[in-house]
Scaffold this active site. Structure first.
Site, PDB file in Angstrom:
ATOM      1  N   CYS A  53      -4.915   5.892 -19.684  1.00 38.68           N
ATOM      2  CA  CYS A  53      -4.426   7.437 -19.779  1.00 38.68           C
ATOM      3  C   CYS A  53      -3.020   7.668 -19.219  1.00 38.68           C
ATOM      4  O   CYS A  53      -2.215   6.877 -19.399  1.00 38.68           O
ATOM      5  CB  CYS A  53      -5.530   8.259 -19.409  1.00 38.68           C
ATOM      6  SG  CYS A  53      -5.235   9.958 -19.912  1.00 38.68           S
ATOM      7  N   HIS A  68      -9.395   6.702 -23.071  1.00 45.82           N
ATOM      8  CA  HIS A  68     -10.301   5.956 -21.999  1.00 45.82           C
ATOM      9  C   HIS A  68     -11.328   5.155 -22.457  1.00 45.82           C
ATOM     10  O   HIS A  68     -12.636   5.462 -22.805  1.00 45.82           O
ATOM     11  CB  HIS A  68     -10.988   7.353 -21.137  1.00 45.82           C
ATOM     12  CG  HIS A  68     -10.077   8.389 -20.371  1.00 45.82           C
ATOM     13  ND1 HIS A  68      -9.795   8.110 -19.165  1.00 45.82           N
ATOM     14  CD2 HIS A  68      -9.217   9.150 -21.056  1.00 45.82           C
ATOM     15  CE1 HIS A  68      -8.807   9.026 -18.920  1.00 45.82           C
ATOM     16  NE2 HIS A  68      -8.801   9.917 -19.892  1.00 45.82           N
ATOM     17  N   GLU A 128     -13.228   3.646 -20.613  1.00 44.28           N
ATOM     18  CA  GLU A 128     -14.482   3.939 -19.525  1.00 44.28           C
ATOM     19  C   GLU A 128     -15.500   5.113 -20.251  1.00 44.28           C
ATOM     20  O   GLU A 128     -16.448   5.328 -19.518  1.00 44.28           O
ATOM     21  CB  GLU A 128     -14.278   3.903 -18.280  1.00 44.28           C
ATOM     22  CG  GLU A 128     -13.670   5.397 -17.908  1.00 44.28           C
ATOM     23  CD  GLU A 128     -12.105   5.603 -18.056  1.00 44.28           C
ATOM     24  OE1 GLU A 128     -11.721   6.556 -17.796  1.00 44.28           O
ATOM     25  OE2 GLU A 128     -11.529   4.888 -19.146  1.00 44.28           O
TER      26      GLU A 128
END
Length: 210
Positions: A79, A190, A192
Site C-alpha cells: 500500500c 493489501h 494481508e
C-alpha cells in the site's frame, strides 16, 4: 527471518496476524539495527506520504531501506509502502525513497491527463481483481488469476518503466497493482487483508530463495 519495518505509519497489526497465521519467524522493530540480520523485509504503510517520509527520516529507515535495496536484498512494499519506494508523490508534494523510478499521482490527476471522464469514487476502496502482465511474478504462483484483492488508496503508482508492472487492476484506468524490479516487489493492494489469495502471496515471499 522476515523483518517488518515499523515507522509509525505502517499497517502493522494485520501484517503480524498474517505472518502469525503462516507460522513465519519475524521481527518487528522501530530500530533499523534490529532488522539488519533479517533475510527479507516487509515495508507496510497506511496514511499520508509526506508524514511517512518524515517518520522514515526520523527513525533512520530512509537510509536503511536505500542501503538494503542497493545490496539487492528482498523487499516487499504494501500500500503506502508500495508508493513511497518511488521518487516523488503528489501527496504532500514530497520526494520519496527513490528505490524505483516513477511518481505517485492522485486518481483525478491521472484521469484528467488521460481525458477520462470517471464518476468513480475516490479512494478506490474494496475488492478488485487483477490482470497479470509482463510475465507476472513468482509471488503469484498458486494464486487463482480470478482472485479478488483488497484495495484502499487515493493515489496510484506511475512507474517510469511500465515493464516492471506485473499486474494491473481496473478502476477508471489501469492501476498498477503489483510492480517488481530486481529484489523489490510492491503491492498496491493489501495481501494481508485479501484472504487465502493474499496469504499465498505472503507465503510465497517467505519461502522464496531469492
Amino acid at each position: 527471518m522476515v523483518g517488518i519495518v515499523d515507522y509509525n505509519a505502517g499497517n502493522i497489526k494485520s501484517v503480524e496476524r498474517a505472518l502469525g497465521f503462516l507460522k513465519a519467524d519475524y521481527v518487528l522493530s522501530k530500530n533499523p539495527a534490529d532488522l539488519e540480520k533479517c533475510d527479507r523485509l516487509i515495508f507496510p504503510g497506511v496514511g499520508e506520504a509526506k508524514y511517512a517520509m518524515e517518520q522514515l527520516k526520523l527513525t533512520g529507515f530512509d537510509t536503511f531501506l536505500r542501503d538494503w535495496a542497493q545490496a539487492g536484498k528482498p523487499l516487499v512494499g504494501i500500500c503506502l509502502g508500495s508508493q513511497i519506494i518511488f521518487e516523488h508523490s503528489e501527496e504532500g508534494d514530497v520526494d520519496c525513497l527513490g528505490l524505483l523510478k516513477g511518481t505517485i499521482r492522485h486518481f483525478e490527476s491521472v484521469w484528467k491527463d488521460s481525458e477520462i471522464a470517471s464518476n468513480l469514487k475516490v479512494p478506490h476502496m474494496g475488492w478488485n481483481n487483477l490482470e497479470y502482465v509482463n510475465g507476472s511474478t513468482p509471488l503469484f504462483d498458486g494464486v487463482d488469476p480470478k482472485s479478488d484483492f483488497y484495495f484502499v488508496h487515493s493515489y496510484l503508482i506511475q512507474p517510469s518503466d511500465s515493464s516492471i508492472v506485473k499486474a494491473y487492476a481496473d478502476y477508471g484506468c489501469k492501476v498498477p497493482a503489483c510492480v517488481s524490479s530486481g529484489s523489490i516487489t510492491a503491492f498496491q493492494f493489501h495481501p494481508e487483508k485479501s484472504g487465502r489469495a493474499g496469504l499465498r502471496i505472503l507465503e510465497n515471499y517467505i519461502k522464496s530463495t531469492d
